[in-house]
Design a protein around this motif. Structure first.
Motif, PDB file in Angstrom:
ATOM      1  N   PHE A  16      -5.786   3.794   1.700  1.00  0.00           N
ATOM      2  CA  PHE A  16      -4.621   4.320   0.976  1.00  0.00           C
ATOM      3  C   PHE A  16      -4.542   5.832   1.086  1.00  0.00           C
ATOM      4  CE2 PHE A  16      -2.994   5.898  -3.204  1.00  0.00           C
ATOM      5  CZ  PHE A  16      -1.663   5.542  -3.013  1.00  0.00           C
ATOM      6  N   LEU A  17      -5.635   6.533   0.756  1.00  0.00           N
ATOM      7  CA  LEU A  17      -5.601   7.990   0.707  1.00  0.00           C
ATOM      8  C   LEU A  17      -5.527   8.621   2.089  1.00  0.00           C
ATOM      9  CD1 LEU A  17      -8.143   8.718  -2.179  1.00  0.00           C
ATOM     10  CD2 LEU A  17      -5.644   8.882  -2.246  1.00  0.00           C
ATOM     11  N   SER A  18      -6.135   8.028   3.094  1.00  0.00           N
ATOM     12  CA  SER A  18      -6.077   8.604   4.435  1.00  0.00           C
ATOM     13  C   SER A  18      -4.668   8.562   4.993  1.00  0.00           C
ATOM     14  CB  SER A  18      -7.035   7.861   5.368  1.00  0.00           C
ATOM     15  OG  SER A  18      -6.678   6.494   5.467  1.00  0.00           O
ATOM     16  N   ARG A  19      -3.879   7.631   4.526  1.00  0.00           N
ATOM     17  CA  ARG A  19      -2.481   7.545   4.968  1.00  0.00           C
ATOM     18  C   ARG A  19      -1.604   8.552   4.227  1.00  0.00           C
ATOM     19  NH1 ARG A  19       1.212   4.439   2.505  1.00  0.00           N
ATOM     20  NH2 ARG A  19      -0.395   3.134   1.563  1.00  0.00           N
ATOM     21  N   ILE A  20      -1.971   8.857   2.980  1.00  0.00           N
ATOM     22  CA  ILE A  20      -1.130   9.716   2.148  1.00  0.00           C
ATOM     23  C   ILE A  20      -1.461  11.192   2.308  1.00  0.00           C
ATOM     24  CG2 ILE A  20      -0.518  10.301  -0.228  1.00  0.00           C
ATOM     25  CD1 ILE A  20       0.684   7.682   0.705  1.00  0.00           C
ATOM     26  N   VAL A  21      -2.724  11.565   2.151  1.00  0.00           N
ATOM     27  CA  VAL A  21      -3.115  12.973   2.079  1.00  0.00           C
ATOM     28  C   VAL A  21      -3.375  13.527   3.476  1.00  0.00           C
ATOM     29  CG1 VAL A  21      -4.704  14.646   1.086  1.00  0.00           C
ATOM     30  CG2 VAL A  21      -4.130  12.577  -0.194  1.00  0.00           C
ATOM     31  N   ARG A  22      -2.474  14.402   3.918  1.00  0.00           N
ATOM     32  CA  ARG A  22      -2.611  15.042   5.229  1.00  0.00           C
ATOM     33  C   ARG A  22      -2.746  16.563   5.094  1.00  0.00           C
ATOM     34  NH1 ARG A  22       1.325  11.266   5.362  1.00  0.00           N
ATOM     35  NH2 ARG A  22       2.983  12.829   5.155  1.00  0.00           N
ATOM     36  N   GLN A  23      -1.954  17.158   4.202  1.00  0.00           N
ATOM     37  CA  GLN A  23      -2.006  18.595   3.945  1.00  0.00           C
ATOM     38  C   GLN A  23      -2.643  18.814   2.575  1.00  0.00           C
ATOM     39  OE1 GLN A  23      -0.813  20.981   6.275  1.00  0.00           O
ATOM     40  NE2 GLN A  23      -0.743  19.136   7.541  1.00  0.00           N
ATOM     41  N   GLY A  24      -3.555  19.795   2.510  1.00  0.00           N
ATOM     42  CA  GLY A  24      -4.348  19.963   1.296  1.00  0.00           C
ATOM     43  C   GLY A  24      -5.559  19.063   1.374  1.00  0.00           C
ATOM     44  N   ARG A  25      -6.634  19.452   0.713  1.00  0.00           N
ATOM     45  CA  ARG A  25      -7.875  18.679   0.810  1.00  0.00           C
ATOM     46  C   ARG A  25      -8.183  18.000  -0.515  1.00  0.00           C
ATOM     47  NH1 ARG A  25     -12.015  22.516   2.107  1.00  0.00           N
ATOM     48  NH2 ARG A  25     -12.522  22.607  -0.117  1.00  0.00           N
ATOM     49  N   LEU A  26      -8.410  16.696  -0.437  1.00  0.00           N
ATOM     50  CA  LEU A  26      -8.792  15.908  -1.610  1.00  0.00           C
ATOM     51  C   LEU A  26     -10.197  15.370  -1.406  1.00  0.00           C
ATOM     52  CD1 LEU A  26      -8.158  14.468  -4.299  1.00  0.00           C
ATOM     53  CD2 LEU A  26      -7.222  12.573  -2.946  1.00  0.00           C
ATOM     54  N   THR A  27     -11.109  15.781  -2.243  1.00  0.00           N
ATOM     55  CA  THR A  27     -12.486  15.284  -2.206  1.00  0.00           C
ATOM     56  C   THR A  27     -12.660  14.247  -3.301  1.00  0.00           C
ATOM     57  OG1 THR A  27     -13.297  17.423  -1.394  1.00  0.00           O
ATOM     58  CG2 THR A  27     -14.922  15.906  -2.338  1.00  0.00           C
ATOM     59  N   VAL A  28     -13.127  13.067  -2.922  1.00  0.00           N
ATOM     60  CA  VAL A  28     -13.317  11.971  -3.870  1.00  0.00           C
ATOM     61  C   VAL A  28     -14.810  11.712  -4.020  1.00  0.00           C
ATOM     62  CG1 VAL A  28     -12.874   9.535  -4.356  1.00  0.00           C
ATOM     63  CG2 VAL A  28     -11.110  10.930  -3.247  1.00  0.00           C
ATOM     64  N   VAL A  29     -15.296  11.806  -5.251  1.00  0.00           N
ATOM     65  CA  VAL A  29     -16.698  11.525  -5.553  1.00  0.00           C
ATOM     66  C   VAL A  29     -16.781  10.134  -6.171  1.00  0.00           C
ATOM     67  CG1 VAL A  29     -18.770  12.282  -6.766  1.00  0.00           C
ATOM     68  CG2 VAL A  29     -17.088  13.984  -5.965  1.00  0.00           C
ATOM     69  N   ALA A  30     -17.462   9.232  -5.498  1.00  0.00           N
ATOM     70  CA  ALA A  30     -17.594   7.858  -5.969  1.00  0.00           C
ATOM     71  C   ALA A  30     -18.616   7.777  -7.103  1.00  0.00           C
ATOM     72  CB  ALA A  30     -18.024   6.960  -4.802  1.00  0.00           C
ATOM     73  N   PRO A  31     -18.646   6.658  -7.832  1.00  0.00           N
ATOM     74  CA  PRO A  31     -19.600   6.518  -8.938  1.00  0.00           C
ATOM     75  C   PRO A  31     -21.061   6.695  -8.528  1.00  0.00           C
ATOM     76  CG  PRO A  31     -17.923   4.823  -9.063  1.00  0.00           C
ATOM     77  CD  PRO A  31     -17.712   5.515  -7.761  1.00  0.00           C
ATOM     78  N   ASP A  32     -21.390   6.367  -7.258  1.00  0.00           N
ATOM     79  CA  ASP A  32     -22.783   6.520  -6.807  1.00  0.00           C
ATOM     80  C   ASP A  32     -23.077   7.915  -6.270  1.00  0.00           C
ATOM     81  OD1 ASP A  32     -21.435   6.564  -4.423  1.00  0.00           O
ATOM     82  OD2 ASP A  32     -22.366   4.771  -3.577  1.00  0.00           O
ATOM     83  N   GLY A  33     -22.099   8.827  -6.347  1.00  0.00           N
ATOM     84  CA  GLY A  33     -22.313  10.201  -5.927  1.00  0.00           C
ATOM     85  C   GLY A  33     -21.893  10.504  -4.502  1.00  0.00           C
ATOM     86  N   THR A  34     -21.587   9.502  -3.707  1.00  0.00           N
ATOM     87  CA  THR A  34     -21.136   9.746  -2.340  1.00  0.00           C
ATOM     88  C   THR A  34     -19.736  10.357  -2.360  1.00  0.00           C
ATOM     89  OG1 THR A  34     -20.229   7.508  -2.158  1.00  0.00           O
ATOM     90  CG2 THR A  34     -22.501   7.846  -1.429  1.00  0.00           C
ATOM     91  N   THR A  35     -19.433  11.151  -1.331  1.00  0.00           N
ATOM     92  CA  THR A  35     -18.146  11.835  -1.285  1.00  0.00           C
ATOM     93  C   THR A  35     -17.393  11.517  -0.007  1.00  0.00           C
ATOM     94  OG1 THR A  35     -19.064  13.819  -0.244  1.00  0.00           O
ATOM     95  CG2 THR A  35     -19.038  13.751  -2.658  1.00  0.00           C
ATOM     96  N   GLU A  36     -16.092  11.545  -0.110  1.00  0.00           N
ATOM     97  CA  GLU A  36     -15.200  11.431   1.042  1.00  0.00           C
ATOM     98  C   GLU A  36     -14.142  12.508   0.923  1.00  0.00           C
ATOM     99  OE1 GLU A  36     -14.372   7.270   2.864  1.00  0.00           O
ATOM    100  OE2 GLU A  36     -14.367   6.991   0.691  1.00  0.00           O
ATOM    101  N   ILE A  37     -13.733  13.057   2.048  1.00  0.00           N
ATOM    102  CA  ILE A  37     -12.730  14.118   2.074  1.00  0.00           C
ATOM    103  C   ILE A  37     -11.510  13.628   2.828  1.00  0.00           C
ATOM    104  CG2 ILE A  37     -12.196  16.459   2.829  1.00  0.00           C
ATOM    105  CD1 ILE A  37     -15.146  17.142   2.487  1.00  0.00           C
ATOM    106  N   PHE A  38     -10.344  13.858   2.238  1.00  0.00           N
ATOM    107  CA  PHE A  38      -9.086  13.452   2.845  1.00  0.00           C
ATOM    108  C   PHE A  38      -8.215  14.686   3.041  1.00  0.00           C
ATOM    109  CE2 PHE A  38     -10.736   9.998   0.311  1.00  0.00           C
ATOM    110  CZ  PHE A  38     -10.670   8.916   1.172  1.00  0.00           C
ATOM    111  N   GLY A  39      -7.528  14.774   4.187  1.00  0.00           N
ATOM    112  CA  GLY A  39      -6.660  15.894   4.475  1.00  0.00           C
ATOM    113  C   GLY A  39      -7.432  17.131   4.861  1.00  0.00           C
ATOM    114  N   GLN A  40      -6.735  18.249   4.959  1.00  0.00           N
ATOM    115  CA  GLN A  40      -7.357  19.522   5.299  1.00  0.00           C
ATOM    116  C   GLN A  40      -6.644  20.648   4.566  1.00  0.00           C
ATOM    117  OE1 GLN A  40      -6.946  20.071   9.519  1.00  0.00           O
ATOM    118  NE2 GLN A  40      -4.759  19.638   9.522  1.00  0.00           N
ATOM    119  N   SER A  41      -7.375  21.685   4.261  1.00  0.00           N
ATOM    120  CA  SER A  41      -6.801  22.809   3.537  1.00  0.00           C
ATOM    121  C   SER A  41      -5.601  23.369   4.294  1.00  0.00           C
ATOM    122  CB  SER A  41      -7.844  23.911   3.344  1.00  0.00           C
ATOM    123  OG  SER A  41      -8.903  23.460   2.527  1.00  0.00           O
ATOM    124  N   ALA A  42      -4.544  23.709   3.538  1.00  0.00           N
ATOM    125  CA  ALA A  42      -3.332  24.241   4.141  1.00  0.00           C
ATOM    126  C   ALA A  42      -2.664  25.175   3.143  1.00  0.00           C
ATOM    127  CB  ALA A  42      -2.379  23.108   4.527  1.00  0.00           C
TER     128      ALA A  42
END
Length: 423
Positions: A7-33
């Motif tokens: 879902f998020l990889s399709r939506i977030v292209r401009q700007g960076r969204l970092t998602v921290v999961a309950p187990d502490g792992t992170t994923e980054i979507f988009g890029q700073s703009a």
């Protein structure tokens, strides 16, 4: 890979969204703009992430309200803005969180939810407006105008912009001494009191909110205009049956959104019946750019049950059935976004008081509402319309010059705030 990645990889292209999961792992979507915020959110448990997959808008709202979605970097205004900026309405983008069948079903639910018979209308109004006047005092302007302000200059304060809004509307009413004015959905009385101070007119304001009614009456008394400004708890449909043909002018600000699509024709029929043969009405309403749509589940459930934002085409089509002439239409494209940002800043500044008054979950809900509304007016498909209607083509001057002249005159008055207007 988290369940949110597709879902998020399709939506977030401009700007960076970092998602921290309950187990502490992170994923980054988009890029700073430039112009796009960088946000970090953390989820308390996977169930909150699943809620967003099942219903992105309502799921995100409830996860945030419950404290299961936390903003680590940025705030809720930034987060919702990032999502909306990546799906701008005027570029044909959509969040695409619903199938066509889902969108059709949402439309059906909106229509059913907004039938708004008299008893339901009063209950819907109480849900939002009878939460207590003290809440609204904390984030509104001095005159408690709970509608889009008019930003004629970029450096205006909220109070100045709301004063300008009232003068802008008053000018379009073409007021004359001795006229009888009806304010449908009068709020806390600011507009009605202002009109009575600007011109020697009589005003009746009607509302379905007990809280608003009590304060409006007190404010009229304090302003010294209670002999010419009255307020009443009554449905516009009942008033139309009781006092047909009584009013020279009708003003309605921020109320049409609560009428419900099923009642648009009823509203205009009532308005036409309430007006004299030379009557004029100024309708100020939130409007939907493009065609008809549906009210999102979060707004339906938590904010404005029974509400529906109309497309301009729906509004005008309904008015035509009562042979009202649309004599002037103005589109306020960004004025409400500027207003909402001011309300949001004031709300956040009073977090402690609102939490003590209403609770932490309510505070998070309210900020989500204001942030979502701001994004809708900045990047989504929402704006405001001011539509002037007349029953007769002879009711108003042939050109619009009178509006500018009256508005300039009103703004030259020392003070046009409701209850404190002076010559």
């Amino acid at each position: 890979m988290s369940i949110l990645r597709p879902f998020l990889s399709r939506i977030v292209r401009q700007g960076r969204l970092t998602v921290v999961a309950p187990d502490g792992t992170t994923e980054i979507f988009g890029q700073s703009a430039p112009g796009y915020p960088d946000i970090t959110i953390r989820f308390a448990h996977k169930a909150a992430m699943r809620r967003i997959i099942l219903d992105p808008r309502l799921g995100a709202a409830e996860a945030f309200m419950d404290g299961d979605l936390e903003l680590v970097d940025g705030d809720i205004m930034d987060f919702i803005g990032l999502i909306r900026m990546n799906t701008p309405w005027d570029r044909g983008e959509k969040l695409k969180d619903k199938t066509r069948v889902g969108e059709w079903f949402d439309g059906i639910k909106t229509r059913l939810n907004s039938i708004n018979r008299r008893r339901q209308s009063r209950a819907n109004v109480a849900h939002h407006y009878d939460t207590g006047n003290d809440l609204y005092r904390l984030f509104l302007d001095e005159d408690m105008q709970y509608s889009c302000a008019y930003w004629s200059r970029p450096d205006m304060t909220l109070d100045e912009a709301q004063v300008a809004k009232k003068a802008h509307i008053a000018a379009k009413l073409a007021l004359k001494p001795g006229q009888r004015i009806l304010d449908i959905g009068c709020g806390w009385g600011g507009m009605a009191i202002t009109l009575a101070k600007l011109e020697q007119v009589e005003v009746l304001g009607i509302t379905l909110s007990e809280e608003q009614l009590a304060l409006a009456r007190q404010r009229a008394k304090d302003a010294g205009v209670a002999d010419r400004v009255r307020f009443e708890l009554i449905d516009y449909r009942d008033l139309a049956e009781r006092e047909p043909g009584r009013f020279d002018r009708i003003v309605s600000v921020g109320m049409f959104e609560h009428v419900g699509a099923a009642n648009f024709e009823t509203f205009f029929r009532a308005a036409a019946n309430l007006m004299t043969a030379d009557g004029v009405m100024l309708l100020h309403t939130i409007g939907r750019f493009g065609g008809p749509g549906a009210t999102d589940a979060f707004t339906r459930k938590y904010i404005f049950p029974g509400g529906y934002i109309p497309a301009l085409s729906e509004t005008l089509a309904a008015s035509e059935k009562s042979r009202l002439i649309a004599t002037d239409v103005e589109t306020l494209r960004l004025h409400y976004a500027l207003t909402l940002r001011q309300w949001y800043v004031r709300t956040v500044a009073h977090e402690g008081e609102i939490v003590a008054m209403m609770g932490a979950r309510f505070f998070r809900m309210w900020t989500f509402y204001l942030a979502g509304a701001t994004a809708a007016f900045e990047s989504g498909g929402m704006g405001n319309y001011q539509i002037q209607f007349a029953r007769s083509r002879h009711a108003l001057p042939l050109t619009r010059d009178y509006m500018g002249e009256a508005e300039k005159s009103y703004l030259q008055r020392r003070d046009v705030k409701g209850g404190r207007t002076s010559a």
